[in-house]
Design a protein around this motif. Structure first.
Motif, PDB file in Angstrom:
ATOM      1  N   PHE A 165     -30.957  27.858  -4.871  1.00  0.00           N
ATOM      2  CA  PHE A 165     -29.580  28.008  -4.376  1.00  0.00           C
ATOM      3  C   PHE A 165     -28.693  27.638  -5.555  1.00  0.00           C
ATOM      4  O   PHE A 165     -28.721  26.500  -6.026  1.00  0.00           O
ATOM      5  CB  PHE A 165     -29.368  27.078  -3.176  1.00  0.00           C
ATOM      6  N   PHE A 187     -28.563  33.059  -3.692  1.00  0.00           N
ATOM      7  CA  PHE A 187     -29.881  32.595  -3.249  1.00  0.00           C
ATOM      8  C   PHE A 187     -30.928  33.559  -3.774  1.00  0.00           C
ATOM      9  O   PHE A 187     -30.746  34.780  -3.673  1.00  0.00           O
ATOM     10  CB  PHE A 187     -29.974  32.589  -1.714  1.00  0.00           C
ATOM     11  N   ALA A 235     -28.237  22.129   0.184  1.00  0.00           N
ATOM     12  CA  ALA A 235     -29.095  23.325   0.114  1.00  0.00           C
ATOM     13  C   ALA A 235     -29.598  23.694   1.508  1.00  0.00           C
ATOM     14  O   ALA A 235     -29.533  24.862   1.920  1.00  0.00           O
ATOM     15  CB  ALA A 235     -30.269  23.071  -0.828  1.00  0.00           C
ATOM     16  N   ASN A 236     -30.083  22.692   2.255  1.00  0.00           N
ATOM     17  CA  ASN A 236     -30.606  22.953   3.604  1.00  0.00           C
ATOM     18  C   ASN A 236     -29.531  23.533   4.524  1.00  0.00           C
ATOM     19  O   ASN A 236     -29.804  24.418   5.333  1.00  0.00           O
ATOM     20  CB  ASN A 236     -31.169  21.664   4.208  1.00  0.00           C
ATOM     21  N   LYS A 242     -26.580  25.138   3.514  1.00  0.00           N
ATOM     22  CA  LYS A 242     -26.061  26.422   3.028  1.00  0.00           C
ATOM     23  C   LYS A 242     -27.054  27.564   3.258  1.00  0.00           C
ATOM     24  O   LYS A 242     -26.664  28.688   3.566  1.00  0.00           O
ATOM     25  CB  LYS A 242     -25.701  26.331   1.540  1.00  0.00           C
ATOM     26  N   ILE A 243     -28.346  27.257   3.113  1.00  0.00           N
ATOM     27  CA  ILE A 243     -29.370  28.298   3.329  1.00  0.00           C
ATOM     28  C   ILE A 243     -29.393  28.719   4.792  1.00  0.00           C
ATOM     29  O   ILE A 243     -29.454  29.914   5.103  1.00  0.00           O
ATOM     30  CB  ILE A 243     -30.746  27.809   2.822  1.00  0.00           C
ATOM     31  N   SER A 244     -29.319  27.737   5.703  1.00  0.00           N
ATOM     32  CA  SER A 244     -29.357  28.110   7.125  1.00  0.00           C
ATOM     33  C   SER A 244     -28.059  28.823   7.541  1.00  0.00           C
ATOM     34  O   SER A 244     -28.099  29.710   8.397  1.00  0.00           O
ATOM     35  CB  SER A 244     -29.638  26.901   8.017  1.00  0.00           C
ATOM     36  N   PHE A 250     -35.763  23.110   3.847  1.00  0.00           N
ATOM     37  CA  PHE A 250     -36.128  24.112   2.839  1.00  0.00           C
ATOM     38  C   PHE A 250     -36.620  23.457   1.556  1.00  0.00           C
ATOM     39  O   PHE A 250     -37.280  24.078   0.750  1.00  0.00           O
ATOM     40  CB  PHE A 250     -34.872  24.961   2.536  1.00  0.00           C
ATOM     41  N   HIS A 256     -38.807  29.304   3.762  1.00  0.00           N
ATOM     42  CA  HIS A 256     -38.855  30.099   2.522  1.00  0.00           C
ATOM     43  C   HIS A 256     -39.204  31.555   2.830  1.00  0.00           C
ATOM     44  O   HIS A 256     -38.569  32.473   2.317  1.00  0.00           O
ATOM     45  CB  HIS A 256     -39.908  29.520   1.569  1.00  0.00           C
ATOM     46  N   LEU A 263     -36.299  33.371   4.622  1.00  0.00           N
ATOM     47  CA  LEU A 263     -35.179  33.641   3.708  1.00  0.00           C
ATOM     48  C   LEU A 263     -35.535  34.796   2.770  1.00  0.00           C
ATOM     49  O   LEU A 263     -34.721  35.685   2.528  1.00  0.00           O
ATOM     50  CB  LEU A 263     -34.817  32.393   2.892  1.00  0.00           C
TER      51      LEU A 263
END
Length: 646
Positions: free
Chosen positions: A285, A300, A390-391, A393-395, A494, A507, A510
């Motif tokens: 990220f 990402f 990171a956890n 923003k990724i979700s 993540f 992972h 995504l």
């Protein structure tokens, strides 16, 4: 209809719950109350057995309690038990004593089955039979772990008890080694980040390195930060033997002095690990951030990195404190941004529970030589904030479309429900006699205020534990209800795929969504499939936590043996009808005093369960009261500390 049938039928079936005193209760379908079974009527049943019972009466007392007797055991819950073998000098038989409440009687081993066995061995015993006129079942020893109280013995017996595999099957090891021989790093399909300053920050004894941070200045106002996570899913292919084994384990388990990894060491400590000065594959990220801490744009995707340096938390803290050292500018900039992230999180209502962790130094024989309490410092917080970011923003990226509306894509979330308000009221009642207040209407703000004012108080540990117990347990799910404690609407795991299978799932999903729509739709499985995986990961996490706690308790009791006879300050943390639990402030370890052993008066439990009162002098002790105690016993077999009230 079922209830009516039960009412006129004199038999029923159910699972039996046997107390330590031998009497029992059966939970039967169609009955609101459990059926009481007296000690003489349990008929050789053991904890958790599925039994057939006959009613003795329907309401033998004013409470309307139904009483029954066990007619037969339909199915034993288990036949194998771990305990300590006791052999007396003039013995007719040996006894295996089980301390962990899985069984209420000792197992007798006949003399002819004791050949080659010794007093105080920790063993796995199997029940062979239980003759009608015998008070105890008869058994045989099927495995010996070693002598009770030894580090290796306690660890291997615990792994057996919790059914934790510690050796990898040969074919899984072979598959892992094969990956080690393949040197294809797919550099052309990845964003190359090898020329940007990158480093890892981990505990001093870390063997696997899941995450690295990179940072570079783009102009006077803007920085580019990369959060790089080991690309485990590149190596562990879905459906492979490695993948099946990792899924079965679902998590690495961290015992004092030993790690049981989720992946074979060649992967966890070498191939996947982000070691310095080596080209490593990662899933990243990357974002631009301005001086005010506003994230301007994000990316990402898969990357190739090369870490410049492996830092420990202690080394980074030294650089922060001394304001000089390797990568000082990068570290201080990351610290600056991490503080903004913390402030934003707390402003959004996150609960700031920062508990001390009990740690031990072990000698070469694995005996505990020192106990110390570890608190998160700025270097820990720096890493934690970027991992949380990171956890989150990724979700968000998976869950929301560009316009901010839900994408309806399947994902694995780390969810945390609102607390049970019954438990919050209990917490409120307990802390009020200690002079603390909880505002139920503004719960999070009130909890954070409470955590702030108890920081230097002796009752800090007790209140923090009570707050933790009043909270729901975080778990994994495809149904996103948000994360109450962190105050995040979207949150996943993540950032630790070397040690958590949930992160490998995150992972993979995504990666699918970064492909074009046609491609990812063909790769995606059903929501039920991912929900089942989520439940499995949550279940395995609970087992790991329980096993780690139990082993830590053994180490604590073993360590405290050297302090027998010494006096300590303690805090009352709990009551039962017959005992008081006390937290030894210096060690943050709980010990126990029986009510009948408190001298000077006869104490009984008050109706509210949060205080005891003396019969003659009417002296009241509440939860959280400070007391002086003497350490009189540290029983390794029972994992129990006994104290004397001074």
């Amino acid at each position: 209809m079922k209830k009516k049938k039960n009412k006129y039928n004199n038999f029923t079936t159910g699972f039996i719950n046997i107390t330590r005193y031998g009497y029992a209760f059966v939970n039967a379908n169609g009955f609101q109350k459990d059926i009481f079974i007296s000690k003489k009527n349990t008929n050789r049943a053991l904890e958790g057995d599925f039994v057939k019972i006959r009613f003795k009466n329907r309401s033998s007392s004013s409470s309307g309690r139904i009483e029954g007797e066990v007619l037969k055991i339909i199915k034993r819950k288990r036949k194998n038990f771990i305990g300590i073998l006791k052999i007396q000098s003039n013995y007719k038989y040996g006894s295996v004593i089980i301390y962990n409440k899985t069984i209420h009687v000792n197992i007798h081993i006949s003399k002819n089955k004791l050949k080659g066995h010794f007093h105080n061995e920790k063993v796995l015993a199997r029940i062979i039979s239980w003759p009608k006129n015998f008070n105890n079942p008869l058994g045989e020893i099927i495995k010996v772990f070693g002598f009770s109280g030894e580090h290796k013995t306690e660890l291997s017996s615990l792994l057996e008890e919790y059914e934790i595999p510690y050796k990898f099957p040969k074919e899984v090891e072979r598959e892992a080694k094969k990956i080690g021989y393949e040197k294809n790093l797919e550099t052309n399909q990845r964003r190359d980040m090898r020329n940007i300053n990158t480093f890892t920050i981990d505990p001093i004894d870390a063997k696997d390195f899941d995450d690295a941070l990179s940072i570079r200045k783009l102009n006077s106002n803007i920085w580019e930060i990369g959060i790089h996570i080991a690309d485990v899913s590149h190596y562990v292919k879905e459906g492979s033997l490695l993948d099946q084994e990792a899924y079965t384990r679902a998590t690495s388990i961290y015992f004092v002095g030993r790690v049981i990894p989720m992946l074979p060491k060649i992967l966890s400590n070498d191939i996947c690990s982000l070691h310095p000065k080596k080209d490593k594959l990662s899933f990243s990220f990357i974002f631009n951030i301005n001086n005010k801490g506003k994230i301007l744009k994000s990316w990402f995707g898969k990357t190739i990195i090369q870490s410049n340096r492996k830092f420990t938390y202690e080394e980074v803290q030294k650089i922060i404190d001394k304001k000089k050292g390797d990568f000082y500018e990068e570290i201080s900039t990351l610290l600056f941004f991490s503080k903004i992230l913390t402030k934003n999180r707390l402003n959004d209502g996150a609960i700031c529970l920062d508990k001390m962790e009990i740690k031990f130094h072990l000698d070469e024989e694995k005996n505990p030589t020192e106990l110390y309490l570890e608190k998160n410092n700025e270097s820990h917080n720096l890493i934690e904030e970027f991992m949380l970011l990171a956890n989150r923003k990724i979700s968000e990226f998976v869950s929301l479309n560009i316009d901010g509306k839900p994408s309806q894509k399947t994902y694995i979330y780390r969810v945390h429900d609102k607390p049970d308000f019954q438990k919050i009221f209990v917490l409120k009642k307990i802390i009020e006699p200690l002079g603390y207040f909880l505002d139920i209407k503004n719960l999070k703000t009130s909890i954070n205020h409470l955590l702030k004012i108890i920081k230097e108080k002796p009752e800090k540990n007790m209140i923090e534990n009570l707050i933790l117990r009043s909270m729901s347990k975080a778990k994994y799910s495809t149904k996103n209800i948000g994360h109450y404690g962190l105050s995040f609407v979207h949150y996943t795991h993540f950032t630790s795929p070397i040690r958590r299978y949930s992160d490998i799932i995150a992972h993979r999903l995504l990666y699918y969504y970064l492909l074009n729509k046609k491609k990812w739709k063909s790769k995606l499985k059903s929501v039920d499939f991912y929900e089942e995986q989520s439940k499995h990961c949550s279940y395995k996490e609970r087992i790991a936590i329980d096993a780690e706690r139990e082993f830590s308790k053994f180490i604590q009791v073993k360590y405290l043996k050297k302090y027998l006879g010494q006096e300590f300050d303690g805090i009352i943390t709990g009551f039962t009808d017959w005992s008081v639990y006390i937290d030894l402030i210096l060690f943050q370890t709980e010990g126990m005093i029986r009510l009948r052993d408190i001298k000077g008066d006869t104490y009984r439990l008050n109706q509210n369960n949060y205080s005891i009162i003396g019969k003659k002098k009417r002296k009241v002790y509440h939860l959280g009261d400070k007391v002086k105690v003497k350490l009189i016993d540290a029983d390794i077999e029972k994992k129990q500390i006994t104290l004397d009230w001074l």
